[in-house]
Design an enzyme around this catalytic site. Sequence first.
Site, PDB file in Angstrom:
ATOM      1  N   LYS A  23     -12.655   1.268  -7.831  1.00 27.94           N
ATOM      2  CA  LYS A  23     -12.544   1.086  -6.381  1.00 27.94           C
ATOM      3  C   LYS A  23     -11.512   0.014  -6.058  1.00 27.94           C
ATOM      4  O   LYS A  23     -10.703   0.168  -5.140  1.00 27.94           O
ATOM      5  CB  LYS A  23     -13.898   0.688  -5.805  1.00 27.94           C
ATOM      6  CG  LYS A  23     -13.850   0.180  -4.363  1.00 27.94           C
ATOM      7  CD  LYS A  23     -15.178  -0.425  -3.957  1.00 27.94           C
ATOM      8  CE  LYS A  23     -15.111  -1.038  -2.567  1.00 27.94           C
ATOM      9  NZ  LYS A  23     -14.277  -2.264  -2.524  1.00 27.94           N
ATOM     10  N   ASN A  24     -11.545  -1.080  -6.812  1.00 31.88           N
ATOM     11  CA  ASN A  24     -10.657  -2.202  -6.523  1.00 31.88           C
ATOM     12  C   ASN A  24      -9.218  -1.934  -6.939  1.00 31.88           C
ATOM     13  O   ASN A  24      -8.352  -2.788  -6.744  1.00 31.88           O
ATOM     14  CB  ASN A  24     -11.172  -3.476  -7.202  1.00 31.88           C
ATOM     15  CG  ASN A  24     -12.446  -3.990  -6.550  1.00 31.88           C
ATOM     16  OD1 ASN A  24     -12.746  -3.662  -5.403  1.00 31.88           O
ATOM     17  ND2 ASN A  24     -13.213  -4.775  -7.281  1.00 31.88           N
ATOM     18  N   ARG A  93     -12.312  -3.917   3.858  1.00 32.35           N
ATOM     19  CA  ARG A  93     -11.420  -5.028   3.549  1.00 32.35           C
ATOM     20  C   ARG A  93     -10.087  -4.580   2.942  1.00 32.35           C
ATOM     21  O   ARG A  93      -9.033  -5.145   3.247  1.00 32.35           O
ATOM     22  CB  ARG A  93     -12.143  -5.974   2.577  1.00 32.35           C
ATOM     23  CG  ARG A  93     -11.322  -7.154   2.100  1.00 32.35           C
ATOM     24  CD  ARG A  93     -11.136  -8.173   3.177  1.00 32.35           C
ATOM     25  NE  ARG A  93     -10.208  -9.234   2.775  1.00 32.35           N
ATOM     26  CZ  ARG A  93      -9.903 -10.260   3.534  1.00 32.35           C
ATOM     27  NH1 ARG A  93     -10.434 -10.372   4.725  1.00 32.35           N
ATOM     28  NH2 ARG A  93      -9.058 -11.176   3.130  1.00 32.35           N
ATOM     29  N   ASP A 117     -17.331  -6.054   3.228  1.00 28.58           N
ATOM     30  CA  ASP A 117     -18.582  -6.689   2.845  1.00 28.58           C
ATOM     31  C   ASP A 117     -18.741  -8.073   3.462  1.00 28.58           C
ATOM     32  O   ASP A 117     -17.784  -8.826   3.601  1.00 28.58           O
ATOM     33  CB  ASP A 117     -18.642  -6.835   1.320  1.00 28.58           C
ATOM     34  CG  ASP A 117     -18.889  -5.503   0.639  1.00 28.58           C
ATOM     35  OD1 ASP A 117     -19.398  -4.595   1.313  1.00 28.58           O
ATOM     36  OD2 ASP A 117     -18.586  -5.381  -0.559  1.00 28.58           O
ATOM     37  N   ASP A 305     -18.277  -9.967  -8.577  1.00 28.70           N
ATOM     38  CA  ASP A 305     -18.902  -8.693  -8.212  1.00 28.70           C
ATOM     39  C   ASP A 305     -20.105  -8.357  -9.097  1.00 28.70           C
ATOM     40  O   ASP A 305     -20.909  -7.487  -8.745  1.00 28.70           O
ATOM     41  CB  ASP A 305     -17.881  -7.552  -8.289  1.00 28.70           C
ATOM     42  CG  ASP A 305     -17.018  -7.470  -7.038  1.00 28.70           C
ATOM     43  OD1 ASP A 305     -17.278  -8.229  -6.087  1.00 28.70           O
ATOM     44  OD2 ASP A 305     -16.092  -6.645  -7.013  1.00 28.70           O
ATOM     45  N   VAL A 327     -16.500 -18.206  -6.125  1.00 29.03           N
ATOM     46  CA  VAL A 327     -15.486 -17.367  -5.479  1.00 29.03           C
ATOM     47  C   VAL A 327     -15.807 -17.113  -4.008  1.00 29.03           C
ATOM     48  O   VAL A 327     -14.980 -17.375  -3.133  1.00 29.03           O
ATOM     49  CB  VAL A 327     -15.309 -16.042  -6.246  1.00 29.03           C
ATOM     50  CG1 VAL A 327     -14.242 -15.177  -5.587  1.00 29.03           C
ATOM     51  CG2 VAL A 327     -14.937 -16.322  -7.708  1.00 29.03           C
TER      52      VAL A 327
END
Length: 418
Positions: A23-24, A93, A117, A305, A327
């Site tokens: 996804k990222n 995002r 998110d 994550d 983070v």
Amino acid sequence: MKDKFLVTGGAQLQGAVKVYGAKNSVLKLMAAALLAEGTTTLTNCPEILDVPLMRDVLVGLGCDVTIDGSTVTITTPAELSSNADFPAVTQFRASVCVLGPLTARCGRAVVSLPGGDAIGSRPLDMHQSGLEKLGATTRISHGAVVAEAEKLVGANITLDFPSVGATENILTASVMAEGRTVLDNAAREPEIVDLCRMLRSMGANIEGEGSPTITIEGVEKLTPTQHEVIGDRIVAGTWAYAAAMTRGDITVGGIAPRYLHLPLEKLKIAGAKVETYENGFRVQMDKQPEATDYQTLPFPGFPTDLQPMAIGINAVSNGTSVITENVFESRFRFVDEMLRLGADANVDGHHVVIRGIEQLSSTSVWSSDIRAGAGLVLAALCADGVTEVHDVFHIDRGYPNFVENLQKLGATIERVSS
């Protein structure tokens, strides 16, 4: 109607699962297709909610986009709209990653401030300052970031923090800038390496990706390409923790284990048996996990994550652990839902102290983001009885076929309308 999951605890998950593209990565690769006129094809794409959302963004900019299973085809026109100021952009995002390509192609970009998110402040300061170093002017106006540049010129840029998003936008803005750009304190994530591989296949001149310093020599033009998306290390890591938390045995394919070196090492410390292969790994656990301390950091550190999974495994571990979040400052709201499940934990600033127990208790919980949602499902698998997990649309944004994969591994879980 919002869907919910009904999760019955007690199953020891066993079997094999394959992860698809990250996804990222895929969303940023789709945005990078804006840099070249013509047709770019991406394979191994995950079938998640955010991919059609990014399709809608690109279509709004003038592209023709088709999704056929795990293949996404993007045809970029000679003339693009520079205005990404419409509802689809605000829904997630990653939409901000069109900022760099639009500034490079059009000399101007208007991008709605993105949603996504609720895991803390993620300002665009570094994105803006990076573009400004390249010669653009930027401002926030009426809920959108606006960048304008007659031409972009290479520069020496040092990031205050190795931000993945800022690294991506500076990369895509600088590949066709005049001269050399040297980006210091760049993000080192595998997804950055994947983006650079794709840009290089389009004709970009990039060196150093995967290290803190990336050097880009600007070229006049990029061409379309075909590219296979890197495997999703966060989904793969989720399955690794599912095996350890449920005292199961799961083999995960479609991912290079080196991208999960630290999470797999942490699972070994907790007592799991881990075997690694060229394109996958196996995690087995046959006892209560041992408490293990964690701190999240940019890659190659432990990924933020997977922090909900680290909390989850320690909630059912033997002993006391401390999780430190470095983070995102709001990621511990997940802990409130774990408390509903009976976890013994308390938050102190950016630390959470967890005293492990043998078994959690079933209840109703609410997802606040993609990874928290997945973490709650794993925790529910360690509870007695049936747990209701609400707001599962978050999970749909990051986990393809999540329920089906869990059922295949032996979990009792069903999706119902709430």
